[in-house]
Write a protein that holds these residues in place. Structure first.
Motif, PDB file in Angstrom:
ATOM      1  N   ARG A  17       0.736  -1.155   0.059  1.00 19.38           N
ATOM      2  CA  ARG A  17       0.209   0.213  -0.013  1.00 19.38           C
ATOM      3  C   ARG A  17       0.943   1.260  -0.130  1.00 19.38           C
ATOM      4  O   ARG A  17       0.516   2.204  -0.735  1.00 19.38           O
TER       5      ARG A  17
ATOM      6  N   HIS B 199       1.968   2.511  -3.243  1.00 22.50           N
ATOM      7  CA  HIS B 199       0.977   2.917  -4.201  1.00 22.50           C
ATOM      8  C   HIS B 199       0.626   4.200  -3.610  1.00 22.50           C
ATOM      9  O   HIS B 199      -0.413   4.838  -3.915  1.00 22.50           O
TER      10      HIS B 199
ATOM     11  N   PRO C  44      -9.127   8.563   5.285  1.00 16.90           N
ATOM     12  CA  PRO C  44      -7.555   8.037   4.856  1.00 16.90           C
ATOM     13  C   PRO C  44      -6.607   8.793   5.751  1.00 16.90           C
ATOM     14  O   PRO C  44      -6.842   9.984   5.766  1.00 16.90           O
TER      15      PRO C  44
ATOM     16  N   PHE D 223      -6.028   3.905   6.582  1.00 14.63           N
ATOM     17  CA  PHE D 223      -7.017   4.181   6.889  1.00 14.63           C
ATOM     18  C   PHE D 223      -7.130   4.467   8.382  1.00 14.63           C
ATOM     19  O   PHE D 223      -6.978   3.648   9.190  1.00 14.63           O
TER      20      PHE D 223
ATOM     21  N   ASP E 204      -0.616   4.708  -0.433  1.00 14.43           N
ATOM     22  CA  ASP E 204      -1.776   4.460   0.479  1.00 14.43           C
ATOM     23  C   ASP E 204      -1.166   4.434   1.834  1.00 14.43           C
ATOM     24  O   ASP E 204      -0.461   3.461   2.235  1.00 14.43           O
TER      25      ASP E 204
ATOM     26  N   ALA F  49      -3.568   9.611   4.608  1.00 13.04           N
ATOM     27  CA  ALA F  49      -3.192  10.870   3.770  1.00 13.04           C
ATOM     28  C   ALA F  49      -4.061  11.913   3.652  1.00 13.04           C
ATOM     29  O   ALA F  49      -3.314  13.022   3.797  1.00 13.04           O
ATOM     30  N   GLU F  50      -5.028  11.862   3.801  1.00 17.14           N
ATOM     31  CA  GLU F  50      -5.977  13.081   3.784  1.00 17.14           C
ATOM     32  C   GLU F  50      -5.880  13.819   5.157  1.00 17.14           C
ATOM     33  O   GLU F  50      -5.774  14.968   5.119  1.00 17.14           O
TER      34      GLU F  50
END
Length: 306
Positions: A71, A74, A86, A79, A76, A88-89
């Motif tokens: 992940r 990519h 997410p 979560f 990611d 990353a958010e």
């Protein structure tokens, strides 16, 4: 240069791989069940088991790590169990605030630390130097959280001229930046002073003085350039630490940055966020180490990248 960059890049990947392994194992060994955190304390065990299966937490540890690395490759970061967003958010919402605070704090450190270090070297073993050394020792020993709360109580609340905390305009940066800058500038002062004292005793400095070079040019053109090398090393690590998130300062001032996010994640056992914040801090350290090595060669051409 190209071969040096390639070697450093490979070394950085090895370091980041090692950090990812360590943080993954620590998160796995930490007490608490992420599945129970998600569904709540009163949920039946069948629901908890179903969530664990959906998250892959019932698989062997090596398999979980392989999926985790896959992940990451990519982009990611996982979560968030607690925020239901997410990772990353979440980090993207806060990383800008942390970078702003890091740069503001670093500017305060440099503005205060470098001149005081030069001053201490020029007046070495004099009364002014002893007084300055005592003040810097106080600054190094002063707890960051205590100084931050003191500023909130006496400046923000007492005088009412600055916000108590939070994120906003420049006014919201002043107190957190001063908190970090004042407590960390003492290290710059001592590094620059000790380095300058050593450089000022070198033969080429005595030769410049004997040739009648003005005192200010001896300091600025000859001594300072070589005396800054230890400070550059500390500056690189300092910026990396600040950009990685300063947990105590951001928590004290309720500053919505990566450091506060990391602390909240630890309280809530939000393992994906914890691992992501540690990795981001590691990336900053690795990148700044590389930049410092390049700056070395610019400050002192005698230092070879090979």
């Amino acid at each position: 240069m190209a071969s040096y960059i390639l070697r450093r890049f490979i070394g950085a990947l090895v370091v980041l791989f090692g950090i990812s392994v360590i943080t993954f194992i620590i998160a796995y060994a930490a007490p608490g069940d992420p599945a129970r955190l998600i569904v709540g304390a009163k949920a039946p065990q069948t629901v908890v088991d179903a969530v664990r299966h959906n998250l892959g937490l019932d698989q062997p540890l090596p398999i979980q790590y392989i999926h985790y690395i896959g992940r990451l490759l990519h982009g990611d970061l996982g979560f968030s169990y607690h925020n239901n967003l997410p990772v990353a958010e979440l980090i993207g919402q806060r990383i800008g605030n942390t970078v702003q605070l890091a740069l503001a704090s670093w500017i305060v450190e440099v503005i205060l630390g470098l001149p005081l270090g030069i001053f201490g070297a020029l007046y070495h073993r004099r009364t002014a130097d002893y007084i300055l050394s005592f003040l810097t020792l106080v600054g190094m020993s002063m707890p960051v959280f205590w100084f931050g709360m003191w500023l909130i109580q006496n400046v923000a609340y007492g005088l009412g001229i600055l916000p108590l905390g939070g994120v906003g305009g420049i006014s919201h940066l002043i107190l957190p930046a001063i908190t970090l800058g004042v407590t960390n500038m003492a290290f710059y002062q001592r590094l620059v002073k000790s380095s300058m004292v050593d450089v000022m005793s070198q033969d080429y400095i005595r030769t410049a003085r004997a040739n009648g070079v003005p005192a200010h040019r001896v300091v600025t053109r000859h001594a300072l350039k070589n005396g800054l090398i230890p400070a550059v090393t500390y500056a690189g690590m300092d910026i990396a630490q600040l950009c990685g998130g300063v947990v105590l300062t951001e928590t004290v001032f309720n500053y919505q940055g990566v450091g506060q996010l990391a602390w909240q994640s630890i309280e809530n056992l939000d393992f994906p966020v914890i691992m992501a914040t540690v990795l981001i801090a590691a990336v900053f350290v690795v990148v700044m180490n590389f930049i410092v090595d390049i700056v070395y060669s610019l400050i002192d051409p005698r230092i070879s990248l090979s």
